[in-house]
Design an enzyme around this catalytic site. Structure first.
Site, PDB file in Angstrom:
ATOM      1  N   CYS A 188      25.382  61.939  92.201  1.00 59.78           N
ATOM      2  CA  CYS A 188      25.427  60.916  91.140  1.00 59.78           C
ATOM      3  C   CYS A 188      25.672  59.530  91.695  1.00 59.78           C
ATOM      4  CB  CYS A 188      26.481  61.291  90.116  1.00 59.78           C
ATOM      5  SG  CYS A 188      25.954  62.682  89.113  1.00 59.78           S
TER       6      CYS A 188
ATOM      7  N   GLU B 282      26.003  61.273  80.048  1.00 60.19           N
ATOM      8  CA  GLU B 282      27.177  62.121  80.306  1.00 60.19           C
ATOM      9  C   GLU B 282      28.043  61.470  81.383  1.00 60.19           C
ATOM     10  OE1 GLU B 282      27.461  63.632  83.397  1.00 60.19           O
ATOM     11  OE2 GLU B 282      25.453  63.215  84.143  1.00 60.19           O
TER      12      GLU B 282
HETATM   13  C1  UDX Z   1      30.450  61.034  89.056  1.00 63.89           C
HETATM   14  C2  UDX Z   1      31.161  60.266  87.925  1.00 63.89           C
HETATM   15  O1  UDX Z   1      32.563  60.192  88.211  1.00 63.89           O
HETATM   16  C3  UDX Z   1      30.907  60.940  86.597  1.00 63.89           C
HETATM   17  O2  UDX Z   1      31.495  60.187  85.549  1.00 63.89           O
HETATM   18  C4  UDX Z   1      29.402  61.027  86.404  1.00 63.89           C
HETATM   19  O3  UDX Z   1      29.029  61.524  85.187  1.00 63.89           O
HETATM   20  C5  UDX Z   1      28.773  61.837  87.529  1.00 63.89           C
HETATM   21  O4  UDX Z   1      29.083  61.172  88.749  1.00 63.89           O
HETATM   22  P1  UDX Z   1      30.921  63.234  90.490  1.00 63.89           P
HETATM   23  O5  UDX Z   1      29.659  62.912  91.226  1.00 63.89           O
HETATM   24  O6  UDX Z   1      31.157  64.624  90.036  1.00 63.89           O
HETATM   25  O7  UDX Z   1      31.057  62.312  89.173  1.00 63.89           O
HETATM   26  O8  UDX Z   1      32.111  62.856  91.459  1.00 63.89           O
HETATM   27  P2  UDX Z   1      33.302  61.795  91.503  1.00 63.89           P
HETATM   28  O9  UDX Z   1      34.566  62.450  91.101  1.00 63.89           O
HETATM   29  O10 UDX Z   1      32.929  60.552  90.798  1.00 63.89           O
HETATM   30  O11 UDX Z   1      33.375  61.530  93.079  1.00 63.89           O
HETATM   31  C6  UDX Z   1      32.245  61.006  93.782  1.00 63.89           C
HETATM   32  C7  UDX Z   1      32.542  60.851  95.241  1.00 63.89           C
HETATM   33  O12 UDX Z   1      33.464  59.804  95.452  1.00 63.89           O
HETATM   34  C8  UDX Z   1      33.144  62.084  95.920  1.00 63.89           C
HETATM   35  O13 UDX Z   1      32.496  62.263  97.172  1.00 63.89           O
HETATM   36  C9  UDX Z   1      34.602  61.721  96.113  1.00 63.89           C
HETATM   37  O14 UDX Z   1      35.164  62.364  97.239  1.00 63.89           O
HETATM   38  C10 UDX Z   1      34.495  60.217  96.342  1.00 63.89           C
HETATM   39  N1  UDX Z   1      35.713  59.479  95.975  1.00 63.89           N
HETATM   40  C11 UDX Z   1      36.166  59.500  94.688  1.00 63.89           C
HETATM   41  C12 UDX Z   1      36.373  58.714  96.937  1.00 63.89           C
HETATM   42  O15 UDX Z   1      35.969  58.670  98.105  1.00 63.89           O
HETATM   43  N2  UDX Z   1      37.469  57.991  96.557  1.00 63.89           N
HETATM   44  C13 UDX Z   1      37.947  57.987  95.292  1.00 63.89           C
HETATM   45  O16 UDX Z   1      38.947  57.281  95.026  1.00 63.89           O
HETATM   46  C14 UDX Z   1      37.279  58.762  94.324  1.00 63.89           C
END
Ligand code: UDX
Length: 453
Positions: free
Chosen positions: A279, A152
């Site tokens: 994740c 996923e």
């Molecule tokens: C992630 C993946 O994006 C998704 O495809 C997978 O299935 C599950 O893991 P998620 O953990 O929900 O999703 O969060 P995501 O939106 O990826 O953000 C992860 C972290 O990175 C957050 O703490 C966010 O604040 C941080 N982030 C994200 C940044 O610091 N900078 C960015 O540019 C993007």
């Protein structure tokens, strides 16, 4: 098609609910009886936008039901999605004990052929171990088990939209019949035959998703490779932000220009407090561990992880720079969840910031639209309030730790009046430095030159 979902955590609930929403008959189970009681009573144990009404309508339509009895779920379905947790062990390797125990349970209960699908994030080679466990523990020797991997890519906070509008659906299979079965399961998504519960009929234009059929090992690798690359990108942007601070650059100008190159792309280049959640950090760890275990040096990921851990140090340097002594200072925290639109605080950067501030004797007040209760369970001595202005009252500093949109729209004149010292450290680069200075704040953020007071 009759589908079972084993594991009613975040991935299981979103997947089960969405599969029911596109017309399948879904029965979901979990070995946590307290969680099952909540679900059977029609409540939802996590916050994810649109999830609660979607589950309620699927149950009402008879498309989805919950059972605390896993045997019932296994007997009822031809296809079983394993959605149990694979948390990190001390070594960083994924703990696969829940997968193993579900495999033995399926083997023991199944009386008819089953397609068993790994949905949980697992290291490459899990599929073959799963197949072996199903075969050796199979009770009625002849029961046929096929295994597939269907990773996923659901982001917390936008998971349901991601399910209905994916870029790709990856299926790792061992025979073409499994690919066909999975194609049929996802046909409504692939052919756009659904009514999207997020956009109520007004979905933004999207490119048709690709249905990618791979080997099981490739599908398992794709999930870890994707999440690890996202982590790499974020850490890259964060090092750029440190460079910008030293060299008078502005990280937003730099990453915007860099991201306009289609070979790089604009996403996941937002500098700030780094990545958290259950994740990215855990998948990077598991991927590094997997590479180590087969003698491949993935130092690149070790570095990305180190940069990510140092983001908290960078923030603490800023806090020290302004406040000098932290002991007895009152500090307000805006945001606790690892990202907006979730109540998830697992591996949230805010938790480590809290630990450090408490260790230095700060008095903390905190707010978050969804994550206060979960944080209170870990840090009961913090003063929590749903009202950000109360959190600002008498504070020597406000730290913006999660980019909830509401924090961009605060009444800054009011915040200014409430604070003892008008200091804002914006760890998510959410606010406009010039505007904040015009409001009379001392203001700092990450990598935006000239923003330091
Ligand atoms: C992630 C993946 O994006 C998704 O495809 C997978 O299935 C599950 O893991 P998620 O953990 O929900 O999703 O969060 P995501 O939106 O990826 O953000 C992860 C972290 O990175 C957050 O703490 C966010 O604040 C941080 N982030 C994200 C940044 O610091 N900078 C960015 O540019 C993007």
């Amino acid at each position: 098609m009759k589908l079972a979902v084993i594991g009613c955590g975040y991935v299981g609930l979103v997947t089960g609910g969405c599969l029911a929403e596109i017309g399948h008959e879904v029965i979901a189970t979990d070995n946590d009886s307290a969680k099952m009681a909540v679900l059977e009573a029609g409540r939802v144990p996590i916050y994810e936008p649109t999830l609660e009404p979607m589950l309620a309508s699927a149950r009402k339509a008879g498309q989805l039901r919950f059972t605390a009895d896993p045997a019932e779920a296994i007997h009822a379905a031809d296809v079983i999605f394993i959605c149990v947790g694979t948390p990190p062990r001390e070594t960083g390797a994924a703990d696969l004990s829940a997968i193993d125990s579900v495999a033995r349970m399926i083997a023991n209960e199944a009386r008819t052929p089953k397609l068993v699908i790994e949905k949980s994030t697992v290291p490459a080679q899990t599929g073959s171990n799963l197949k072996r466990a199903l075969t050796v523990y199979g009770r009625s020797g002849g029961t046929l088990f096929r295994v597939a991997s269907n990773p996923e890519f659901l982001r917390e906070g936008t998971a349901i939209g991601d399910f209905f509008h994916p870029d790709r659906i990856v299926v790792g299979i061992e025979d073409s019949a499994s690919a066909e079965q999975l194609r049929e399961i996802y046909a409504p998504i692939l052919e756009g035959r659904f009514s999207c519960p997020v956009h109520s009929g007004k979905c933004p234009p999207a490119v048709k998703p690709e249905f990618l059929v791979t080997t099981i090992a490739s599908a398992e690798l794709i999930k870890h490779a994707s999440n690890s690359f996202l982590g790499l990108k974020i850490s890259y942007a964060n090092v750029l932000s440190d460079l910008c601070e030293k060299l008078d650059g502005n990280v937003e100008e730099v990453t915007r220009a860099v991201g306009l190159d289609p070979r790089i792309g604009p996403h996941f280049l937002k500098a700030g407090l780094g990545f958290g959640g259950f994740c990215l950090p855990k998948d990077i760890q598991a991927f590094m561990h997997l590479a180590d275990s087969v003698g491949v040096d993935f130092g690149l990921l070790r570095e990305a992880e180190r940069v990510n851990r140092q983001r908290i140090d960078r923030l603490m340097e800023k806090v020290h720079h302004f406040l000098w002594v932290i002991k007895d200072k009152q500090i307000g925290l805006l945001g606790l969840a690892f990202k907006p639109f979730t109540d998830d605080i697992r591996l949230a950067p805010a938790l480590e910031v809290i630990r450090r501030l408490i260790a230095e004797g700060a008095r903390l007040r905190a707010t978050d639209p969804e994550a206060m209760e979960r944080t209170r369970a870990l840090f009961p001595d913090i003063a929590y309030s749903a009202d950000p202005y109360e959190v600002a009252r008498g504070a020597d500093a406000l730290l913006l730790l999660t980019e909830w949109p509401a924090y961009k729209k605060l009444d800054w004149a009011r915040v200014h009046k409430e604070m003892a010292r008008r200091l804002i450290i914006d760890a998510r680069n959410q606010l406009d430095p010039l505007e904040m200075r015009l409001h009379g704040f001392e203001y700092d953020s990450f990598g935006r030159a000239g923003s330091r007071a």
